[in-house]
Design an enzyme around this catalytic site. Structure first.
Site, short mmCIF file in Angstrom:
data_model
loop_
_atom_site.label_atom_id
_atom_site.label_comp_id
_atom_site.label_asym_id
_atom_site.label_seq_id
_atom_site.Cartn_x
_atom_site.Cartn_y
_atom_site.Cartn_z
NE ARG A 1 0.19 1.38 3.34
CZ ARG A 1 1.12 2.28 3.63
NH1 ARG A 1 2.39 1.91 3.76
NH2 ARG A 1 0.84 3.55 3.77
N GLY A 2 0.25 2.40 -0.11
CA GLY A 2 1.03 3.63 -0.27
C GLY A 2 1.12 3.94 -1.76
CB ALA A 3 0.31 7.02 -3.65
NE ARG B 1 -6.18 0.77 -1.83
CZ ARG B 1 -5.54 1.27 -0.76
NH1 ARG B 1 -4.26 1.05 -0.59
NH2 ARG B 1 -6.20 2.00 0.12
CD GLN C 1 -3.00 2.62 6.78
OE1 GLN C 1 -3.63 2.90 7.80
NE2 GLN C 1 -3.60 2.50 5.60
CG ASP D 1 -3.13 8.05 -1.24
OD1 ASP D 1 -2.98 8.47 -0.08
OD2 ASP D 1 -2.84 6.90 -1.59
CG ASN E 1 -2.33 11.39 2.96
OD1 ASN E 1 -1.77 10.55 2.24
ND2 ASN E 1 -1.99 11.56 4.22
CE LYS E 2 -5.07 5.37 4.49
NZ LYS E 2 -6.09 4.57 3.76
#
Ligand code: MRU
Length: 365
Positions: A47-49, A94, A213, A254, A264-265
């Site tokens: 995960r993570g852009a 995603r 996270q 993101d 973002n998150k």
């Protein structure tokens, strides 16, 4: 670094650290098909852009190779059509992180360009494009995306480190570290670079409900590197800011719209509002590949909704009443007015973001 996030092995297996199990287990998974890579992105093994973008590129290489090996295509046009179907499939893993579409688009363009060059061949000395050669180009491009990502993070780190003073306590949300990229990290890359300049930096990590996270990944990654980190529940940030315990906030992104709105998150927005209320700078560290020039504002960014099991349970253990209604938005959008600066590999961008973003891309507005 004591771990790696992902790699494409010489035997064409994609290996990734399983981020669902960290920090309790440090386990690496082996992915042998593009469908495996798709599943790893969707299930958040990775995960993570930026890491999603690199994974997709590796996955597309596995897909391209499988077309050759299974006689899925014997000429360029047939290859391209089937390969582009694989690209669409990978793209659907995603929705929010634009780096996924960016990496898929970059590989698609390579295939398009190779076809155009091929049309001009056939006569004279140059030989027509062979499909195995094209698959080799895709492999090389995916590795280039991987290598570039690490270099870009280091450049971003150098620019961003100048914004952090010796002794700063920096709050971060989610994980925008080595685990979210090919290595080094965006937000945590800036912190790493400041530490490398011998600045004493300590990190406050939001736990980042529901996927945790911050608690699971950021705390682990920084502790592995010996960078002081203190974990807080998401709802503690305001108290610490008011007490003067936080000097700056740095998060990743993101997707950034062309006006500087930042997806973002989930939870980033409230941190940004709190930071502004408390006169604390709110920095976003992100590569240019995270900026989506096709959208005018954050309103156009698709926000992923994930299964509510992530909210009603923690690490597989149910915490909410059976049948409780729940919502699980994975991201939010922070309006540009809360963003003090955007740290990129080409320098630090300040408001007016429409102007600074178009300038960094050399666009005319
Ligand atoms: O759902 P995730 O874990 O993929 O979300 C990740 C984030 O929101 C990160 O902050 C963002 O991708 C930047 S990573 C360098």
């Amino acid at each position: 670094m004591s771990f790696y996030t992902l790699k494409l092995r010489d035997d064409d297996v994609v290996e990734m650290i399983d981020q669902r199990k960290l920090p309790l287990e440090v386990d690496y998974v082996e992915l042998k098909t593009y469908k495996d890579v798709y599943g790893a992105i969707k299930d958040m093994i990775v995960r993570g852009a930026p890491a999603i973008g690199v994974s997709a590129a590796f996955g597309l290489y596995l897909g391209a190779k499988s077309l050759l090996e299974n006689n899925g295509a014997n000429n360029y046009e047939a290859f391209k059509n089937k390969f582009f179907e694989i690209c669409d499939f990978m793209f659907s893993a995603r929705p929010t992180a634009v780096n996924l579409g960016w990496a898929v688009g970059r590989i698609k363009k390579l295939v398009e360009n190779a076809g155009q060059k091929d049309e001009g061949k056939g006569s004279g000395a140059s030989k027509p494009l062979m499909l195995d050669e094209l698959v080799g180009f895709i492999r090389a491009e995916s590795l280039k995306i991987y290598d570039e990502d690490i270099e870009i993070n280091k450049d971003m780190g150098r620019y961003g480190a100048a914004l952090l003073n010796d002794g700063f306590s920096v709050l971060t949300h989610c994980n925008a570290g080595a685990l979210a990229t090919a290595g080094y990290g965006t937000a945590l890359g800036v912190i790493r670079a400041a530490v490398a300049e011998n600045k004493k930096i300590s990190v406050i990590s939001d736990e980042t409900r529901p996927f945790l996270q911050g608690a699971r990944l950021t705390a682990w990654e920084l502790m592995e590197d010996g960078i002081p980190v203190t974990l807080i529940a998401d709802n503690s940030a305001g108290l610490l800011m008011r007490r003067g315990k936080i000097n700056a906030v740095i998060v990743g992104a993101d997707r950034i719209a062309s006006n500087g709105d930042v997806a973002n998150k989930i939870g980033t927005y409230q941190v940004a509002v709190l930071a502004k209320e408390n006169n604390i700078p709110f920095y976003v560290a992100a590569p240019l590949s995270t900026i989506d020039l096709n959208i005018a504002s954050g309103d156009e960014i698709p926000i992923e909704e994930r299964d509510i099991s992530e909210v009603v349970s923690v690490m597989g253990k149910r915490i909410a009443p059976e049948n409780a209604a729940a919502l699980n938005f994975a991201f939010d959008v922070t309006p540009n007015k809360y963003v003090t600066a955007i740290i990129t590999e080409k320098g630090v961008l300040y408001p007016d973001y429409k102007k600074s973003i178009s300038e960094v891309f050399n666009l005319k507005i």
